[in-house]
Design an enzyme around this catalytic site. Sequence first.
Site, PDB file in Angstrom:
ATOM      1  N   LYS A 121     -20.081  28.411  57.027  1.00  0.00           N
ATOM      2  CA  LYS A 121     -19.438  27.916  58.062  1.00  0.00           C
ATOM      3  C   LYS A 121     -19.974  28.806  59.530  1.00  0.00           C
ATOM      4  CE  LYS A 121     -15.494  25.581  56.779  1.00  0.00           C
ATOM      5  NZ  LYS A 121     -14.272  25.058  56.991  1.00  0.00           N
ATOM      6  N   GLU A 204      -8.512  31.113  70.479  1.00  0.00           N
ATOM      7  CA  GLU A 204      -9.370  29.820  70.302  1.00  0.00           C
ATOM      8  C   GLU A 204      -8.648  28.720  70.960  1.00  0.00           C
ATOM      9  OE1 GLU A 204     -11.219  29.902  65.909  1.00  0.00           O
ATOM     10  OE2 GLU A 204     -10.056  28.098  66.312  1.00  0.00           O
ATOM     11  N   HIS A 239      -6.375  18.944  53.482  1.00  0.00           N
ATOM     12  CA  HIS A 239      -7.614  19.065  53.896  1.00  0.00           C
ATOM     13  C   HIS A 239      -8.586  18.280  52.958  1.00  0.00           C
ATOM     14  CE1 HIS A 239      -6.773  22.169  56.695  1.00  0.00           C
ATOM     15  NE2 HIS A 239      -6.091  23.011  55.696  1.00  0.00           N
ATOM     16  N   ARG A 296     -25.400  16.792  52.147  1.00  0.00           N
ATOM     17  CA  ARG A 296     -25.273  16.165  50.926  1.00  0.00           C
ATOM     18  C   ARG A 296     -24.878  14.442  51.220  1.00  0.00           C
ATOM     19  NH1 ARG A 296     -19.919  15.839  50.576  1.00  0.00           N
ATOM     20  NH2 ARG A 296     -18.689  18.052  51.046  1.00  0.00           N
TER      21      ARG A 296
END
Lengths: 511, 171
Positions: A121, A204, A239, A296
């Site tokens: 990430k 953030e 998630h 992928r």
Amino acid sequence: MAQNPPFRRVLIANRGEIAVRVARGLRELGIESVAVHSDVDARCAHVLQADHAVPLGGNTAAESYLDVGKILAAARRSGAEAIHPGYGFLSENSRFVRAVHDAGLVFIGPNATAMDRLGGKKAAREEAIAAGVPVIPGTEQDEGDAALVAAAQRIGLPVMVKASAGGGGRGMRLVEREQDLAEAVAAGRREAKASFGDDRMIVERAVFPARHVEIQLIGDRHGHVVSLHERECSVQRRHQKVLEEAPSAVVDEDLRRRMGECAVALARRVGYDNAGTAEFLLDDQGRFYFLEVNTRLQVEHPVTELVTGVDLVHLQVHVAAGGRLEDLLAGKDLRPRGHAIEARLCAESPENGYIPAAGLLRLVREPEGPGIRVDSGVYTGWEVPPFYDSMLAKLVVWAPDRATACARLSQALRDTVYLGIPTNVDFVRRIVDDTAFRSARLRTDMLQLRPELAAGPQEGPEDLALAAAVLCQAVAPRSGGGGGGNGAAARSGSTAVWNDLAGFRLFEGVR
Amino acid sequence: MKIRREYVRGGKPVAVTAELVDGDRWRVRVGEAAYEFTAQALGDGGIKLAPVGQEFERSFVAHGVAAGSDYMVRVNGRTHRLTAPAGRQASSGAADGTVRAPMTGTVLDVRCKPGDRVAADQTLVVVSAMKMEHKLVAGVAGVVQSVGAKAGGTVDQGAVLVVVEPEATAP
């Protein structure tokens, strides 16, 4: 695309529905497929579908589908020229990609360098910034309270104040008003200190409420990358995606083009050369932020196939063999047409905290009809092993518009029968029939905000259900469906007092 | 030709009987309520059932299978797992102190040993299946009598993992 097959034989390093789907695609291209399987998977649907099968031995993923040595040995033994990794397992492991290459075989996926550059990430975020792709604005480090407050003002409220040691929501606060900033930072520091022994904080932008929108990419080995547009996957539980669709109801042509250009720029920057997906969060102002790249084929690739008309597995195989996208896609109109929705059907019980359920599927009936595609990895009599993912099948529908696609999916779910173990079929249908879903008011936290969707109706079975249960036992020719014969049928059946129905069968002859 | 079952609904047993009237017509009683249906086998484990008497009443396809001591039926777009009163079993964390494996899986951690005093809702065993972890908690406060789980071992669904002797509660 009807040329000579690019390979004669391809090994599929995966199991279940995706291995079935890849084998089907290979067969369409005139390529023989080689399945690999663990001991419990000896009669899994993907083994039945493939032209050849090589046992790997073992049962856990580590003993079988994750064992690079065993997979390469199976490829050598079967004479496969290439390996398709599916998703999960070894599909995003660049060491595996290099090992495949070193063994003189072709990996049907991106090159290892591109995979490395987009794999982590943090690495991907740096590449995205360098490619000019918007990332969630935020501070990278803590330079004191004043600097954090200043950063928050610069980023714009609302912001998320987070512990940089992070995790579990501790030390994390949503701040919507400027006067609350200083207190949130102070309180966050205390919590972070207590939880992690580290009181450093970051700020953030709060992307909230957010939608999950991702761009399907396909690249070739000649530097070309094409966007196949977005999918929206905002309906998630813990998630994990539950429902995915294309196109997104909130992405217009301009946003589609801009997101596509960002994703393509990022892919070109790292020399990306197969199928991949760039994931973004989209806020309610129409601003999007890069999350990560999945290097992928995705679980939800069928919705893109249904709206663009391309076959992603075919494309993956062709570009891996050196094909050029300009030839492969020549004359094709890739603009999204109609609307597609996919539901992931899993062996789990959303009504009981999403607990997964292994065991015998005594009766499987998957829906069919116009605009319905089922990518399945199970059948009546199959015993779902406890070692792998809980997904049984993907139910995908296509219709000219979203409202019709919703209605079609709801009816297809109604016609879906998996009996023997708990599944999420009724749960998914509750979501699809909910007004929030029907009106495309989607957000990534919608299932947390609406726990009643998972809990389901609280009243007991209606009289109709009890009557149906007894009548099924009275007239159905054989209670218990198939009974696959892999041991479990006999085992579970022996405890079932209801199976003793031989006498009732006589009545079928009476009529 | 008559068939009778009992299932639990809303915590209470309900008797359900089906009696063949003639041909494919059945008289069905669910508790006090009486119905009449036609029911035909479809050959795929399912039946077609239609209410008799009320014209143009909707008909249904239903599928049913035995699952352990339960019966699973799917009709009208809903799946029901019906439990017979005799078959009511303690699930994990049940009030009788027996903690069972809710699914087949691998034991990751055992956090108690015989003789331990445990609180209600205290995690006793962690089981993993299909890439997910599940904490199994004590249903009652008490003393651990026996532990049938070993870290790293595999367990079958329904296996007894821990037995807790409930603490005597003050009257």
